[in-house]
Design a protein around this motif. Sequence first.
Motif, PDB file in Angstrom:
ATOM      1  N   GLY A  17     -39.258  47.615  61.905  1.00  0.00           N
ATOM      2  CA  GLY A  17     -38.421  48.704  62.381  1.00  0.00           C
ATOM      3  C   GLY A  17     -39.174  49.959  62.730  1.00  0.00           C
ATOM      4  O   GLY A  17     -40.386  50.080  62.515  1.00  0.00           O
ATOM      5  N   LEU A  18     -38.424  50.910  63.261  1.00  0.00           N
ATOM      6  CA  LEU A  18     -38.914  52.234  63.603  1.00  0.00           C
ATOM      7  C   LEU A  18     -38.260  53.226  62.659  1.00  0.00           C
ATOM      8  O   LEU A  18     -37.034  53.268  62.545  1.00  0.00           O
ATOM      9  N   GLY A  64     -34.051  48.684  62.961  1.00  0.00           N
ATOM     10  CA  GLY A  64     -34.954  47.570  63.159  1.00  0.00           C
ATOM     11  C   GLY A  64     -34.261  46.241  63.310  1.00  0.00           C
ATOM     12  O   GLY A  64     -33.033  46.150  63.406  1.00  0.00           O
ATOM     13  N   LEU A  65     -35.093  45.199  63.313  1.00  0.00           N
ATOM     14  CA  LEU A  65     -34.634  43.821  63.429  1.00  0.00           C
ATOM     15  C   LEU A  65     -35.142  43.031  62.239  1.00  0.00           C
ATOM     16  O   LEU A  65     -36.242  43.306  61.729  1.00  0.00           O
ATOM     17  N   MET A  66     -34.341  42.047  61.806  1.00  0.00           N
ATOM     18  CA  MET A  66     -34.797  41.188  60.719  1.00  0.00           C
ATOM     19  C   MET A  66     -34.410  39.747  61.008  1.00  0.00           C
ATOM     20  O   MET A  66     -33.454  39.476  61.730  1.00  0.00           O
ATOM     21  N   LYS A  67     -35.232  38.878  60.444  1.00  0.00           N
ATOM     22  CA  LYS A  67     -35.008  37.442  60.594  1.00  0.00           C
ATOM     23  C   LYS A  67     -35.611  36.756  59.379  1.00  0.00           C
ATOM     24  O   LYS A  67     -36.770  37.016  59.040  1.00  0.00           O
ATOM     25  N   ASN A  68     -34.809  35.913  58.740  1.00  0.00           N
ATOM     26  CA  ASN A  68     -35.259  35.246  57.517  1.00  0.00           C
ATOM     27  C   ASN A  68     -35.739  36.286  56.511  1.00  0.00           C
ATOM     28  O   ASN A  68     -34.991  37.154  56.122  1.00  0.00           O
ATOM     29  N   GLY A 123     -42.622  43.446  50.055  1.00  0.00           N
ATOM     30  CA  GLY A 123     -43.806  44.242  50.309  1.00  0.00           C
ATOM     31  C   GLY A 123     -43.663  44.895  51.671  1.00  0.00           C
ATOM     32  O   GLY A 123     -42.982  44.360  52.550  1.00  0.00           O
ATOM     33  N   LEU A 124     -44.267  46.063  51.862  1.00  0.00           N
ATOM     34  CA  LEU A 124     -44.135  46.759  53.135  1.00  0.00           C
ATOM     35  C   LEU A 124     -45.474  47.315  53.589  1.00  0.00           C
ATOM     36  O   LEU A 124     -46.371  47.583  52.793  1.00  0.00           O
ATOM     37  N   LEU A 125     -45.575  47.472  54.901  1.00  0.00           N
ATOM     38  CA  LEU A 125     -46.764  48.022  55.531  1.00  0.00           C
ATOM     39  C   LEU A 125     -46.333  48.760  56.788  1.00  0.00           C
ATOM     40  O   LEU A 125     -45.505  48.253  57.551  1.00  0.00           O
ATOM     41  N   PHE A 173     -43.912  52.910  62.466  1.00  0.00           N
ATOM     42  CA  PHE A 173     -43.614  51.514  62.748  1.00  0.00           C
ATOM     43  C   PHE A 173     -43.877  50.762  61.450  1.00  0.00           C
ATOM     44  O   PHE A 173     -44.980  50.817  60.924  1.00  0.00           O
ATOM     45  N   LYS A 174     -42.838  50.109  60.925  1.00  0.00           N
ATOM     46  CA  LYS A 174     -42.931  49.540  59.586  1.00  0.00           C
ATOM     47  C   LYS A 174     -42.486  48.087  59.587  1.00  0.00           C
ATOM     48  O   LYS A 174     -41.563  47.706  60.307  1.00  0.00           O
ATOM     49  N   SER A 175     -43.146  47.275  58.771  1.00  0.00           N
ATOM     50  CA  SER A 175     -42.749  45.878  58.588  1.00  0.00           C
ATOM     51  C   SER A 175     -42.594  45.612  57.100  1.00  0.00           C
ATOM     52  O   SER A 175     -43.224  46.257  56.262  1.00  0.00           O
TER      53      SER A 175
END
Length: 154
Positions: A65-66, A56-60, A103-105, A88-90
């Motif tokens: 991600g997948l 995945g990608l992250m910022k701040n 926290g995740l979803l 697909f997760k954030s």
Amino acid sequence: MLKNIQIILFIAICSTYTYAQDDEKWSAYFSAGVSISNTGSGGTFATTSYPSIEFGLMKNNFAAGLVLGRGSFSDFQVDYLSNYFYEFKSALYFGSGNLQPYGLLGIGGYFDTYRYFIEYGAGMYYSFDKIGIFAQASNWDGIWYVTPGLSFSF
């Protein structure tokens, strides 16, 4: 029902994406973990644990991600595509420093089926520069899991 879940997930991702906006650049990450469940008597580690990898990608304080994984560690002799899943997760991280709660979803499904699931939960992440370790508790496909893992950011 699935359409409502997709709309909720889309709104959550858009709102956290907006939160992550500023002048910093996006960076990539890779992580691996094992989601371990205690589903009661008769369940073994091999049948109730799901290994996965995530890109995945992250910022701040935001990551998206997948996730790709397998339904369990058991029975590799007779393997089906429906044993594997995608998600697909954030995640939204709080605070700063080496130790961060998050926290995740997520929303996903099993390949070659019409079976979909949502995941929600919370965890802790500790970073050693580019390498990190994490542990999270999440409800995934209606079952609670504890997931320890390792991550690497580029």
